[in-house]
Write a protein that holds these residues in place. Sequence first.
Motif, PDB file in Angstrom:
ATOM      1  N   CYS C  98       0.842  -1.192   0.000  1.00  0.00           N
ATOM      2  CA  CYS C  98       0.000   0.000   0.000  1.00  0.00           C
ATOM      3  C   CYS C  98       0.877   1.242   0.000  1.00  0.00           C
ATOM      4  O   CYS C  98       1.906   1.297   0.673  1.00  0.00           O
ATOM      5  N   HIS C 100       0.148   4.089   1.211  1.00  0.00           N
ATOM      6  CA  HIS C 100      -0.046   4.972   2.365  1.00  0.00           C
ATOM      7  C   HIS C 100       1.037   4.722   3.412  1.00  0.00           C
ATOM      8  O   HIS C 100       1.947   5.506   3.568  1.00  0.00           O
ATOM      9  N   ARG C 101       1.004   3.583   4.083  1.00  0.00           N
ATOM     10  CA  ARG C 101       2.043   3.268   5.053  1.00  0.00           C
ATOM     11  C   ARG C 101       2.680   1.914   4.778  1.00  0.00           C
ATOM     12  O   ARG C 101       3.315   1.343   5.642  1.00  0.00           O
ATOM     13  N   GLY C 102       2.423   1.410   3.573  1.00  0.00           N
ATOM     14  CA  GLY C 102       3.189   0.233   3.172  1.00  0.00           C
ATOM     15  C   GLY C 102       2.686  -1.111   3.639  1.00  0.00           C
ATOM     16  O   GLY C 102       3.421  -2.092   3.577  1.00  0.00           O
ATOM     17  N   ALA C 103       1.452  -1.191   4.095  1.00  0.00           N
ATOM     18  CA  ALA C 103       0.951  -2.516   4.478  1.00  0.00           C
ATOM     19  C   ALA C 103       0.857  -3.413   3.246  1.00  0.00           C
ATOM     20  O   ALA C 103       0.694  -2.932   2.126  1.00  0.00           O
ATOM     21  N   CYS C 118      -6.671  -2.199   1.277  1.00  0.00           N
ATOM     22  CA  CYS C 118      -5.689  -2.293   2.354  1.00  0.00           C
ATOM     23  C   CYS C 118      -6.420  -2.428   3.674  1.00  0.00           C
ATOM     24  O   CYS C 118      -7.387  -1.721   3.936  1.00  0.00           O
ATOM     25  N   TYR C 120      -5.248  -1.734   6.568  1.00  0.00           N
ATOM     26  CA  TYR C 120      -4.805  -0.813   7.618  1.00  0.00           C
ATOM     27  C   TYR C 120      -5.750   0.395   7.714  1.00  0.00           C
ATOM     28  O   TYR C 120      -6.465   0.554   8.702  1.00  0.00           O
ATOM     29  N   HIS C 121      -5.797   1.234   6.677  1.00  0.00           N
ATOM     30  CA  HIS C 121      -6.700   2.387   6.721  1.00  0.00           C
ATOM     31  C   HIS C 121      -7.710   2.377   5.585  1.00  0.00           C
ATOM     32  O   HIS C 121      -8.391   3.359   5.356  1.00  0.00           O
ATOM     33  N   GLY C 122      -7.732   1.278   4.851  1.00  0.00           N
ATOM     34  CA  GLY C 122      -8.807   1.110   3.885  1.00  0.00           C
ATOM     35  C   GLY C 122      -8.577   1.686   2.500  1.00  0.00           C
ATOM     36  O   GLY C 122      -9.493   1.681   1.674  1.00  0.00           O
ATOM     37  N   TRP C 123      -7.388   2.189   2.200  1.00  0.00           N
ATOM     38  CA  TRP C 123      -7.150   2.638   0.816  1.00  0.00           C
ATOM     39  C   TRP C 123      -7.409   1.461  -0.124  1.00  0.00           C
ATOM     40  O   TRP C 123      -7.056   0.312   0.195  1.00  0.00           O
TER      41      TRP C 123
HETATM   42  S1  FES Z   1      -1.268   1.514   5.085  1.00  0.00           S
HETATM   43 FE1  FES Z   1      -2.713   1.063   3.584  1.00  0.00          FE
HETATM   44  S2  FES Z   1      -4.272   2.443   3.986  1.00  0.00           S
HETATM   45 FE2  FES Z   1      -2.802   2.977   5.444  1.00  0.00          FE
END
Ligand code: FES
Lengths: 102, 189, 443
Positions: C98, C100-103, C118, C120-123
Amino acid sequence: MAFETVASLDDIEDEGTFVVDGEPKIVLFRVGTDVFATQFFCTHEDAPMDDGWVGDDCTVECPWHASKFDLRTGEALGPPAFEPLQTYPVRVEDGAVMLDRG
Amino acid sequence: MSSFEMTMPYQRPSDAQASDMETTFRLSQFLYAEAQAIDERRFDDWLAMLAEDLHYEAPARYNRLPRERTKEWASEDEAKHFEDTKEYMQLRVKRLQTDKSWSEDPPSRTRHLITNVQVAHSVSANAYIVDSNFSVYRARAADDEEFFFGTRHDHIRENSSAPAGFEIARRTILFDQTLILSANLGIFF
Amino acid sequence: MALHPAPITLTPGVRSALEEKVASLIDSETGTIGPEIYADPYLHELEQERVFGRCWLLVAHESLIPKAGDFFASRMGEDPVLVVRQKDGSIAVFLNQCRHRGARLCRADLGKTKAFQCTYHGWTYDLGGNLVSISKSDAVGGDRIDKSEWGAIKVAKIHNFYGLIFATWDEDAPSFEDSLGETRWYWEAMFNRPGGTEVIGGVQKWEVPANWKFGAEQFASDIYHFDYTHVASALAMMPEGMEYQEPPPLEGRQFRDRGHGGVATPMVEMSDMQTAMAMGMEVMRYNQSTRDAHAKLVGEQAAKQTQFVHANMFPNMGILPLNQTLRIWQPKGPNAMEVWAWTLVDRDAPEDIKKQCRIKTQMTFASSGVFEQDDAENWTEIQRVLRGTKARKTLFNNMIGANESKDPSGKYPGRTDRAQSEAASREFYSWWRDLMLQPVQGE
Ligand code: FES
Ligand code: FES
Ligand SMILES: [Fe+2]
């Protein structure tokens, strides 16, 4: 308003979808010989609902965040969506799918 | 059924009836004797416990999306870690007995701990339906060690001419790993 | 379980020191290998950048993802990628990360989906890896972010070679066909099959505590080990009543170019017997029945006169055409690899032939394969010995072979040596060395 023919039943695969363009844009969902209609965009973050997973329990699951909606009522059955989908009346007559956009 | 529930890769015969205490005890003892034969590398004794029409398999396993959890196991016509007949098992044993099977030189020192034994009988399958869990410790050479955990679903038949009185006709081995954390599955389960 | 050292970040200074080291470790003229290339974590990191960050890499077979939304979670070196069938039938390959933060975007090994959300935060990303939704966009000011700039990182190029899906991170990579160099004839012959190929569903994965190059090098260049490494299985598989005899000298040629290598032998009666022993009579007869159709695609010499034995496409795709195993040697730190293996079959083969191939291939070259086990044992022990400092400084001998460059009979194209040779191994390592000495974009 009035029902108008927008598709034939054979145009829609079972547990498949069909887009009716126009104002508003609408998606038809087929479950067996029943057809349901809802607004095109998900109430959560605007996913295109024609890409959703249609279930034989008369539900559609949003393709993006997997909220499920009841196709009969439009009700959101679980998060992250909370707002219901707008539904529209549908009739199937002699293989013709008729929609009332209201 | 909740989609979180595991879909098993085998069919349990619908007429399987839980066995009585004595039968359960006899079958458990048989499984322990089998494990002992493997751990003591008495593979000819072990082969004698396998039916001529043996089907011995271990389907590959996958991580799946929630909506596809029912496909956790490789299907009938997909990849398996084992898919052996008796003839293949004899070949594996023959290979070990050549003294030139380098992956088992020095031989693995295995310890099969067989637990959670549940026995039922099925008339339609003409066999005992035996479930058991295994934890297998494998030590080899100096500092080489591996652990295998999983469960087995067996069809075991009474056979008075087999040395132990029973023979294994079917075994499905379900490993708890998707990526097998081992250089080879060169031991038996 | 193998030891996975923490990743290392290279700096320009370290890179140039490593270049000097690489240049001194591989001597392809005399044929020596400094085994630090198998054990040094810094070299491993440079290899990730300059070999896996640049080469065409096998990521999947298209039969794993037949329909729109089907995906296979693959790897390019240590980087996880998603290989996804698009709605228009094309295939996309992008980093499974991802923005955003790489999940990790998708934690499943394979399956079918409509999008990648994702956790983590749903992106959310579409099947092509494009960012389509920043969750709670209105509330969190997501509209200030240009979604088109924050899609998952896509590979530079994708190529479908008769069903095998390759990808590269390198914009400037030569075309896939060019990257095959003088070995192209051999790969065409192996993969351009009548009706195309497929892999038996799913994948087998296991972890070998040894550097990936041992697998790659052996499949490229080493039939030499067979009579020693695999003697137990060869003995055990002798048909009843037949005596084990000294194997005749291997005819045919070992091909090599641009790091690739393999062996092709003349198709003689003996070749069919070998197939019958390895894969069964039915498969042997089936193979015979396909030769006319195969010859129409690749010519008489390739389809009827040649038996392909083993090969490695640089860097990490191995195949044993006779045993029908196809695999990727996935690096996992310097000290370990994951082997991802499939049974490769003709798509149009009858079901019972596919089944027979699956069972035989699993029995010979797979996690429990009787031949496979002995290879892994040798590689693992090499790796263990390399814990020693003295051992890591001791040169390996890579000098076997006649070092010919042309087939005197003219039947086998390209640069070839006699079948039992390490010429393709020298080629593998000298190509590896050349790549290790050339910076890639984005270092
Ligand atoms: S790490 Fe994927 S949405 Fe935040
Ligand atoms: S867009 Fe439909 S649930 Fe998020
Ligand atoms: Fe080998």
